[in-house]
Design a protein around this motif. Structure first.
Motif, PDB file in Angstrom:
ATOM      1  N   ILE A   2       0.847  -1.185   0.000  1.00 27.71           N
ATOM      2  CA  ILE A   2       0.000   0.000   0.000  1.00 27.71           C
ATOM      3  C   ILE A   2       0.885   1.238   0.000  1.00 27.71           C
ATOM      4  CG2 ILE A   2      -1.691   1.306   1.323  1.00 27.71           C
ATOM      5  CD1 ILE A   2      -2.768  -1.352   2.339  1.00 27.71           C
ATOM      6  N   GLN A   3       0.606   2.146  -0.915  1.00 26.11           N
ATOM      7  CA  GLN A   3       1.362   3.388  -1.002  1.00 26.11           C
ATOM      8  C   GLN A   3       0.562   4.498  -0.335  1.00 26.11           C
ATOM      9  OE1 GLN A   3       2.310   4.049  -5.093  1.00 26.11           O
ATOM     10  NE2 GLN A   3       3.643   2.268  -5.220  1.00 26.11           N
ATOM     11  N   SER A   4       0.997   4.887   0.845  1.00 27.47           N
ATOM     12  CA  SER A   4       0.246   5.869   1.618  1.00 27.47           C
ATOM     13  C   SER A   4       0.186   7.224   0.916  1.00 27.47           C
ATOM     14  CB  SER A   4       0.821   6.010   3.020  1.00 27.47           C
ATOM     15  OG  SER A   4       2.183   6.353   2.967  1.00 27.47           O
ATOM     16  N   GLY A   5       1.215   7.548   0.157  1.00 24.83           N
ATOM     17  CA  GLY A   5       1.201   8.813  -0.585  1.00 24.83           C
ATOM     18  C   GLY A   5       0.093   8.846  -1.625  1.00 24.83           C
ATOM     19  N   SER A  61      -6.154   6.385   8.033  1.00 23.93           N
ATOM     20  CA  SER A  61      -5.121   5.752   8.857  1.00 23.93           C
ATOM     21  C   SER A  61      -3.990   5.207   7.987  1.00 23.93           C
ATOM     22  CB  SER A  61      -5.715   4.645   9.726  1.00 23.93           C
ATOM     23  OG  SER A  61      -6.088   3.521   8.958  1.00 23.93           O
ATOM     24  N   LEU A  62      -4.319   4.687   6.811  1.00 23.68           N
ATOM     25  CA  LEU A  62      -3.273   4.221   5.903  1.00 23.68           C
ATOM     26  C   LEU A  62      -2.403   5.381   5.434  1.00 23.68           C
ATOM     27  CD1 LEU A  62      -5.270   1.667   3.715  1.00 23.68           C
ATOM     28  CD2 LEU A  62      -3.533   1.143   5.444  1.00 23.68           C
ATOM     29  N   ALA A  63      -3.038   6.509   5.139  1.00 25.22           N
ATOM     30  CA  ALA A  63      -2.285   7.683   4.699  1.00 25.22           C
ATOM     31  C   ALA A  63      -1.423   8.226   5.835  1.00 25.22           C
ATOM     32  CB  ALA A  63      -3.238   8.754   4.188  1.00 25.22           C
ATOM     33  N   ALA A  64      -1.892   8.129   7.059  1.00 26.12           N
ATOM     34  CA  ALA A  64      -1.146   8.636   8.213  1.00 26.12           C
ATOM     35  C   ALA A  64       0.056   7.767   8.538  1.00 26.12           C
ATOM     36  CB  ALA A  64      -2.067   8.745   9.419  1.00 26.12           C
ATOM     37  N   LYS A  66       2.469   6.882   6.733  1.00 22.84           N
ATOM     38  CA  LYS A  66       3.683   7.499   6.194  1.00 22.84           C
ATOM     39  C   LYS A  66       4.175   8.582   7.143  1.00 22.84           C
ATOM     40  CE  LYS A  66       5.604   9.805   2.112  1.00 22.84           C
ATOM     41  NZ  LYS A  66       6.605  10.484   2.854  1.00 22.84           N
ATOM     42  N   LYS A  67       3.266   9.418   7.616  1.00 23.08           N
ATOM     43  CA  LYS A  67       3.663  10.482   8.541  1.00 23.08           C
ATOM     44  C   LYS A  67       4.214   9.886   9.838  1.00 23.08           C
ATOM     45  CE  LYS A  67       0.124  13.599   6.823  1.00 23.08           C
ATOM     46  NZ  LYS A  67      -1.141  14.256   7.119  1.00 23.08           N
ATOM     47  N   ILE A  68       3.574   8.845  10.313  1.00 21.79           N
ATOM     48  CA  ILE A  68       4.020   8.196  11.552  1.00 21.79           C
ATOM     49  C   ILE A  68       5.406   7.596  11.355  1.00 21.79           C
ATOM     50  CG2 ILE A  68       3.581   6.255  13.109  1.00 21.79           C
ATOM     51  CD1 ILE A  68       0.551   6.825  12.625  1.00 21.79           C
ATOM     52  N   ASN A  69       5.585   6.885  10.262  1.00 17.90           N
ATOM     53  CA  ASN A  69       6.887   6.259   9.994  1.00 17.90           C
ATOM     54  C   ASN A  69       7.990   7.305   9.794  1.00 17.90           C
ATOM     55  OD1 ASN A  69       5.903   3.663  10.221  1.00 17.90           O
ATOM     56  ND2 ASN A  69       5.452   3.478   8.041  1.00 17.90           N
TER      57      ASN A  69
END
Length: 75
Positions: A2-5, A61-64, A66-69
């Motif tokens: 899954i590509q969060s971007g 949540s999937l998009a977030a 990336k920010k979390i990582n």
């Protein structure tokens, strides 16, 4: 994978946001305009709104992720 971007781009797309808002509005109107004896119609409309909310929450949540990582401590 899954590509969060890519998911974030979809979430930021104004056409997508408008489509989701229109779907919610349509189902809310179904509830508001239903007859007193149309309980099943209201239940189905409510389930659809709930499903839309769950899908949006999952995508957010999937998009977030990336920010979390990106903000994790790197050891």
């Amino acid at each position: 994978m899954i590509q969060s971007g890519a998911i974030q781009q979809v979430l930021d797309d104004s056409s997508f946001q408008e489509a989701i808002a229109d779907l919610k509005k349509m189902h809310i109107e179904m509830i508001c305009n239903s007859e007193a004896d149309e309980e099943r119609v209201r239940e189905i409309a409510y389930m659809r709104i709930t499903t839309l909310n769950e899908i949006m929450g999952h995508l957010e949540s999937l998009a977030a992720n990336k920010k979390i990582n990106d903000n994790k401590w790197k050891i």
